[in-house]
Design a protein around this motif. Sequence first.
Motif, short mmCIF file in Angstrom:
data_model
loop_
_atom_site.label_atom_id
_atom_site.label_comp_id
_atom_site.label_asym_id
_atom_site.label_seq_id
_atom_site.Cartn_x
_atom_site.Cartn_y
_atom_site.Cartn_z
N GLY A 81 -8.55 13.07 40.28
CA GLY A 81 -9.34 13.97 39.60
C GLY A 81 -8.91 15.36 39.86
O GLY A 81 -9.67 16.17 39.35
N ASP A 82 -7.61 15.71 39.95
CA ASP A 82 -6.93 16.90 39.61
C ASP A 82 -6.97 17.42 38.36
O ASP A 82 -6.69 16.49 37.65
CB ASP A 82 -5.67 17.01 40.40
N LEU A 83 -7.39 18.73 38.20
CA LEU A 83 -7.11 19.26 36.68
C LEU A 83 -5.89 19.92 36.57
O LEU A 83 -5.66 20.68 37.44
CB LEU A 83 -8.47 20.17 36.42
N TRP A 84 -5.39 19.84 35.44
CA TRP A 84 -3.90 20.42 35.31
C TRP A 84 -4.21 20.92 33.77
O TRP A 84 -4.96 21.02 33.18
CB TRP A 84 -2.77 19.22 34.96
N ALA A 85 -3.04 21.96 33.63
CA ALA A 85 -3.03 22.75 32.39
C ALA A 85 -1.63 23.03 31.92
O ALA A 85 -0.72 22.87 32.82
CB ALA A 85 -3.75 24.08 32.65
N ARG A 86 -1.69 23.36 30.55
CA ARG A 86 -0.29 23.73 30.15
C ARG A 86 -0.19 24.97 29.48
O ARG A 86 -1.47 25.47 28.95
CB ARG A 86 0.08 22.65 28.97
N PRO A 87 0.74 25.75 29.53
CA PRO A 87 0.96 27.37 28.97
C PRO A 87 1.00 27.31 27.78
O PRO A 87 1.66 26.29 26.95
CB PRO A 87 2.19 27.79 29.73
N LEU A 88 0.37 27.84 26.86
CA LEU A 88 0.37 28.03 25.49
C LEU A 88 1.23 29.22 24.95
O LEU A 88 1.52 29.24 23.79
CB LEU A 88 -1.07 28.58 25.14
N GLU A 89 2.00 29.82 26.06
CA GLU A 89 2.88 30.90 25.56
C GLU A 89 4.22 30.81 26.44
O GLU A 89 4.40 31.45 27.41
CB GLU A 89 2.47 32.42 25.69
N TRP A 90 4.76 29.69 26.13
CA TRP A 90 5.90 29.26 26.88
C TRP A 90 7.20 29.42 26.20
O TRP A 90 7.53 28.79 24.96
CB TRP A 90 5.96 27.94 27.54
N HIS A 91 8.28 30.48 26.54
CA HIS A 91 9.30 30.83 25.71
C HIS A 91 10.54 30.18 26.44
O HIS A 91 11.71 30.57 26.15
CB HIS A 91 9.46 32.18 25.47
N MET A 101 -4.89 23.63 38.27
CA MET A 101 -5.95 24.28 38.40
C MET A 101 -6.75 24.26 39.66
O MET A 101 -6.83 23.09 40.27
CB MET A 101 -7.00 23.68 37.27
N MET A 102 -6.83 25.50 40.31
CA MET A 102 -7.66 25.60 41.49
C MET A 102 -9.21 26.12 41.15
O MET A 102 -9.26 27.22 40.98
CB MET A 102 -6.92 26.56 42.33
N GLN A 103 -10.05 24.82 40.84
CA GLN A 103 -11.15 25.40 40.19
C GLN A 103 -12.41 25.39 41.31
O GLN A 103 -12.28 24.72 42.09
CB GLN A 103 -11.35 24.72 39.28
N ASN A 104 -13.24 26.31 40.94
CA ASN A 104 -14.74 25.94 41.67
C ASN A 104 -15.74 25.32 41.06
O ASN A 104 -15.41 25.10 39.59
CB ASN A 104 -15.21 27.54 41.76
N ASP A 105 -16.61 24.88 41.64
CA ASP A 105 -17.65 24.02 40.92
C ASP A 105 -18.38 24.79 39.69
O ASP A 105 -18.73 24.05 38.61
CB ASP A 105 -18.56 23.58 41.83
N GLU A 106 -18.17 25.88 39.85
CA GLU A 106 -18.89 26.76 38.68
C GLU A 106 -18.06 27.07 37.48
O GLU A 106 -18.78 27.40 36.51
CB GLU A 106 -19.64 28.12 39.40
N ASP A 107 -16.86 26.88 37.65
CA ASP A 107 -15.93 27.08 36.66
C ASP A 107 -16.37 26.29 35.24
O ASP A 107 -16.33 26.62 34.10
CB ASP A 107 -14.52 26.74 37.03
N GLY A 108 -16.68 24.91 35.59
CA GLY A 108 -17.03 24.01 34.41
C GLY A 108 -15.83 23.69 33.24
O GLY A 108 -16.18 23.94 32.19
N LEU A 109 -14.95 23.70 33.93
CA LEU A 109 -13.64 23.42 33.10
C LEU A 109 -13.48 21.91 32.45
O LEU A 109 -13.79 21.11 33.22
CB LEU A 109 -12.40 23.61 33.49
N GLY A 110 -13.20 21.83 31.41
CA GLY A 110 -12.82 20.45 30.86
C GLY A 110 -11.76 20.30 30.10
O GLY A 110 -10.92 21.26 29.30
N GLN A 111 -11.37 19.06 29.68
CA GLN A 111 -10.30 18.77 28.51
C GLN A 111 -10.36 19.67 27.37
O GLN A 111 -11.32 19.82 26.79
CB GLN A 111 -10.07 17.37 28.33
N GLY A 112 -9.12 20.40 26.94
CA GLY A 112 -9.36 20.97 25.71
C GLY A 112 -9.66 22.62 25.78
O GLY A 112 -9.46 23.22 24.96
#
Length: 752
Positions: A81-91, A101-112
């Motif tokens: 159930g852990d949420l991960w992310a990838r950097p869009l500006e990696w050089h 991702m260290m998210q709170n319930d109110e963040d409402g983050l989802g894939q994409g």
Amino acid sequence: MTRIPSKEEILQWISDNPTHAAKRDIAKAFGIKGAARIDLKRVLREMENDGTLTRRRSSYRDREKLPPVSLLQVLPPDSNGDLWARPLEWHGEGDAPTILMMQNDEDGLGQGDRILARMTEVGGEEYDYTARLIRKVGTNPLRIVGIYRKAHEGGRIIPVDKGSDKQWIVPASAEHGAKDGELVEAEQSGPKGRLGLPKARIVSRLGDPSAPKAVSLIAIHQHGIPDQFPDEVIAEADKCKPAGLKGREDLRDLPLVTIDPPDARDRDDAVLAIPDDDPNNKGGFLLWVAIADVAHYVRPGSELDREARKRGNSSYFPDRVVPMLPDRLSGDLCSLHEDVPRACMAVQMKIDKDGRKLSHRFTRGLMQSKASLAYEDAQKAINGEPDERTEPLLDTVLRPLWGAYAALKRAREARQPLELDLPERQIVLNDEGQVASIQFKERYDAHKLIEEFMVLANVAAAEELVKHKTPLLFRVHEEPGQEKLENLREVAQASGLVLAKGQVLQTRHLNQLLQQAEGTPNDELINIATLRSMTQAYYSPENFGHFGLALRNYAHFTSPIRRYSDLIVHRALIKAHKWGNDGLSDWDVEHLDATAEQISNTERRSMMAERDTTDRYLAAFMSERVGEIIGGRINGIAKFGVFVKLDESGADALVPIRTLGTEFFEYHQDTQQLVGTRSGMVVAMGQRVTVKLIEALPVTGGITAEIVTLDEKRIANGGGARGRGGKPMKKKLKTSKKKAAIKERKVKRTRR
């Protein structure tokens, strides 16, 4: 005179103070004033030019680290159930860092979701950074392919995915002119509405879903396979000219021939066998395998190269091919057409009478195929039925090829690679693109001959590059895991067969199991179960061997027209032998891990798309037989039902568990069985059944059936027993009784 800090000192300051990395902050930190700022500016520009730093607006940062505030894209949650992310500006030079991702319930983050996040570097963890949401900056919306159903205002999209029943609402303003019943591609445009369904906007109309061409088109769009070449890629391909003899060995006098399917559009490998006249190698042969020199045309860093790497491989469907390279290359310059000079990479291999490779030599050459033969024609000639084309080649080319193949077969028998016997289905289409018949491809010795020549050439390529210590991509196939082996062992025992324990697994052990099953009613079942126990092959810069082929060194060399992995191996050979400036580049070497992952993923993507297309064609073919009683064999058990492989067509039909009978069935994962809680009736892998075909949906590829007889005994269908309130009655047997029932069933089936 003001001292200008060294590059190392500047880099350390930026690393320690990522939020104070503007030029004025660096100047202040090191006490640089006045004209000395010009010297500092020069040093910073040098660091930017040599790639040590990257510049974001007015500040600098270490290119190997993420800035304190970064733009990210949210990835799917993992199994925990852990949420991960990838950097869009990696050089950076290496792989992008892992971000939790260290998210709170109110963040409402989802894939994409695309977000701006505050980054914290961590150490000693399985991830490199943690990130906290600052704000969302947009999304990369989910896309679906489905059937549009028009309503009073707007409409709905019914997905074509076999496992999806979630519909999408399309407002009238977002239907893009789509008509009722059309196949469309859409993307999510908003959250769930009042009906609990997500909103979507139609982005592409794909036409009539019942049209034959829609079958593969659905899979292509569904799996995101690029099927249109960008203009700049086509332009680059069109500029390519045939390679000449300069810098190449002249192989045009060698009677090399290509042997392919009769409808082959491209021919990327040619073969030749010459009896060895060395008195110390009686009965041996000199084998030649020549492969189209794709590396000459697809140079590192070119538009062609970037597109080929992005695609990873060609994808093959019954009605079309989505190629890795434009037709100017795949169908022309890199196709070894008869009597046409073509650039090639070739290997000469010396084998003894038992097929053991004694030596090999690679060269970059120019060849000219003496004949383009079909498998069937070559086989007929060897069988005593030559035609006008094969008669002149019989003694000089074909018989020596079959003599070498006989030797290679002896080496194969000694090596004992995995010998699965699973006939390959061939979907035959008529002129309108509809399924005319489902056939099983006949395998000739001509097919096996070419396969053995290619395997040996791939081994030689891997060994050559290992010897030269040149980076490459290996084709890796690891041995099965213990859990899968135990599942296979259970299936074998239920069939009255044995897969021994307590030994290091080798392919010969699996072959012994397959030989036990040969000619028995469980022959196909054991072959399928063995295949399912195998791990997925993949590409890697590290060599872990090829379990299935029982080979220590193996790399794909023989198909650079349709596999990017082979192109990398060709470039590695060019680099190792210093054959030109089009060999493996520094960028290729530095990104081998990423390339391996990329092309392993595109290969799996193509396999899924090809499988889905086959399922849809099979469903279309079987849709005319709904209501018929058809024979088959159980080849899969799940908690939700039974999978049956139907005779004749080889299609897989799902029998939902609710249709099995008038009692509750329990799923036993360890034995791959369903057990009736009242009667103790066992439904298991390998049992013969007859089924009534209930539904076949060409759009999704789904086929549903009900079991009529199980091991020649009728079963009472009817949706399962129901108690009060319509719930299934879970009348359970005691554990000891259930085990006894299973054991008794196994014994009965074994004694037959």
